[in-house]
Design an enzyme around this catalytic site. Structure first.
Site, PDB file in Angstrom:
ATOM      1  N   CYS A   1       0.571  -1.560  -0.170  1.00 21.95           N
ATOM      2  CA  CYS A   1      -0.303  -0.332   0.060  1.00 21.95           C
ATOM      3  C   CYS A   1       1.259   1.414   0.267  1.00 21.95           C
ATOM      4  CB  CYS A   1      -0.869   0.164   1.358  1.00 21.95           C
ATOM      5  SG  CYS A   1      -0.345  -0.121   2.554  1.00 21.95           S
TER       6      CYS A   1
ATOM      7  N   HIS B   1      -2.374   1.351   7.047  1.00 22.90           N
ATOM      8  CA  HIS B   1      -2.704   1.154   5.792  1.00 22.90           C
ATOM      9  C   HIS B   1      -2.182   2.699   5.581  1.00 22.90           C
ATOM     10  CE1 HIS B   1      -4.355  -0.142   1.720  1.00 22.90           C
ATOM     11  NE2 HIS B   1      -5.438   1.135   1.832  1.00 22.90           N
TER      12      HIS B   1
ATOM     13  N   ASP C   1      -8.662   5.077  -3.303  1.00 16.67           N
ATOM     14  CA  ASP C   1      -7.938   4.348  -2.478  1.00 16.67           C
ATOM     15  C   ASP C   1      -7.689   2.848  -3.747  1.00 16.67           C
ATOM     16  OD1 ASP C   1      -6.282   1.821  -1.665  1.00 16.67           O
ATOM     17  OD2 ASP C   1      -7.287   1.675   0.488  1.00 16.67           O
TER      18      ASP C   1
END
Length: 459
Positions: free
Chosen positions: A283, A311, A328
């Site tokens: 991520c 995250h 995202d």
């Protein structure tokens, strides 16, 4: 706000900054007396005061320096002590001499013990992410555009087509709308703008065509994919060149399936290298590279957003809604702020957003946007456990923005966005009912992190 040439001194404590003039400093004859004054202002007893110097210089790669704790004054007057306090900051005098950029400093007052340790850890965690965000500067953006790796024209053409269909569907009955890619469904028709349509196209391209998720790298010698993490190493010179701060070292099996080789997986923080050459990671790499791709698409304002539960993703500014919108790339998710709490089942504490490409800290506490209102009390308990003191942590955000010359956005924006997110879910649904568990990563890895759905207890 700082110890300036005119003798004023700023002392940050929780959400307040107390400014002392030269005359006020001169009226206090010793550090012991001064600590008594600080007790009157802060409520922290002198024996429990953790006092240290904070120094910010724009010209340094790591611009924030924190000095050692001030423990005793040895009988000095406060005015005599101020230069000593300055020297307690690591290389304070040397930095002031050799830096050509502006620098600012202040004193930070915390409650000694575990709370101070947690607050300073909180401060440096934010600073590390600010360093990542600041690297996505105008030079990187121009280099990304020049590389041609981001199909900007394709995004704009697709966005224009989709945007036109949306407009027609509202005025001409029977006109259908192309719903691909799926991320476009997240924005209500009334709220979508051209920028959001471009981001929608970029999410689709980035996840499905351009970037690769890596749980563990394949063996470079025999190609086997199931490797064992052996440990973490420091980066070699060639790896540090692209801002790798650590390297994961994997071992290929030595049985008949593998060759026993060691495979290095640098965790790069050079967004341009990640976007144009490496094109893989988890991520952290995804968010940095995607943020740079959005900037290359002339999205006017982009932020990196990270939670303290490991995250990171992005936000962009919506002209039509006049607020920041969640995007995202790992999940190809657009405008789904409750995805992590209600879809993944994450017990979030702090969620902090930092605007990219700036040498000043423009940041915001977004925790209340990404956690539904019903879960705020539990979230605040986790925040206190993480940072030691919620008010002190909030004050550190304000201090960073002030020292750097940046801006801290305030909770009214977060509350408005949270209310919008709640409304967009529909009154007949439980918050997050339609949101999915984590999709990026292997199922076993997702389960080990507790991100495989809301059945995971919110602690």
């Amino acid at each position: 706000m700082a110890h300036d040439d005119d003798g004023t001194l700023g002392v940050w404590c929780k959400t307040m900054c107390y400014t002392f003039s030269r005359a006020e400093i001169g009226e206090t004859t010793s550090l012991a007396c001064w600590r008594t004054e600080l007790q009157r202002l802060s409520g922290i007893e002198p024996s429990a005061q953790h006092l240290c110097w904070i120094f910010w210089c724009d010209a340094l790669d790591m611009p924030l320096k924190v000095g050692t704790e001030v423990r005793a004054d040895g009988g000095h007057s406060v005015e005599e002590l101020l230069p000593v306090l300055g020297a307690l900051a690591e290389s304070h005098a040397e930095l002031a001499r050799r830096t050509r950029g502006p620098f600012r400093s202040c004193l930070l007052l915390l409650k000694r013990g575990e709370s101070a340790t947690k607050c300073l850890t909180f401060l440096f965690r934010i600073l590390q992410h600010w360093v990542q965000a600041s690297r996505l500067d105008a030079q990187k953006v121009e280099a990304a555009r020049a590389s041609g790796v981001v199909p900007v024209q394709r995004f704009e053409q697709s966005a224009e087509s989709h945007f036109s269909q949306l407009a027609r569907s509202q005025t001409e009955p029977g006109i259908g709308v192309d719903n691909q890619p799926a991320a476009g469904d997240a924005l209500p028709l009334a709220d979508i703008c051209f920028t959001a349509a471009v981001v929608r196209e970029a999410l689709h391209w980035f996840k499905r065509e351009h970037f690769q998720w890596v749980d563990s790298p394949p063996c470079e010698h025999c190609g086997i994919r199931t490797l064992r993490l052996k440990g973490v190493d420091l980066p070699a010179a060639s790896e540090a060149l692209h801002a790798a701060e650590r390297v994961e070292v994997y071992e290929c099996p030595t049985d008949e399936r593998g060759c026993g080789a060691l495979v290095r997986f640098p965790r790069y923080n050079d967004a341009l290298f990640l976007l144009t050459e490496s094109r893989r990671g988890r991520c952290g790499e995804w968010a940095q590279a995607f943020a740079l791709a959005l900037c290359a698409c002339s999205v006017p304002r982009v932020r990196l957003v990270f939670d303290f539960e490991d995250h990171i993703w992005t936000e962009f500014w919506s002209e039509s809604r006049e607020t920041w919108i969640h995007a995202d790339p790992c999940e190809e998710a657009l405008d789904q702020p409750h995805l992590y709490s209600c879809g993944w089942g994450k017990a979030l504490s702090w969620v902090i957003a930092i605007e990219v490409g700036l040498r000043t800290c423009h940041l915001e506490d977004r925790s209340r946007v990404y956690v539904p209102r019903a879960h705020w009390p539990a979230m605040e308990e986790r925040q206190a456990r993480t940072a030691g003191d919620i008010d002190a942590a909030s004050g550190l955000l304000r201090m960073l923005a002030t020292l750097s010359g940046g801006k801290q956005y305030y909770s009214e924006t977060a509350l408005a966005a949270e209310e919008h997110a709640s409304e967009s879910e529909g009154s007949t649904l439980e918050p997050g009912q339609h949101l999915q568990p984590r999709q990026s990563g292997a199922p076993a890895w997702i389960a080990s992190r507790g991100e495989n759905g809301p059945a995971i207890a919110k602690r």
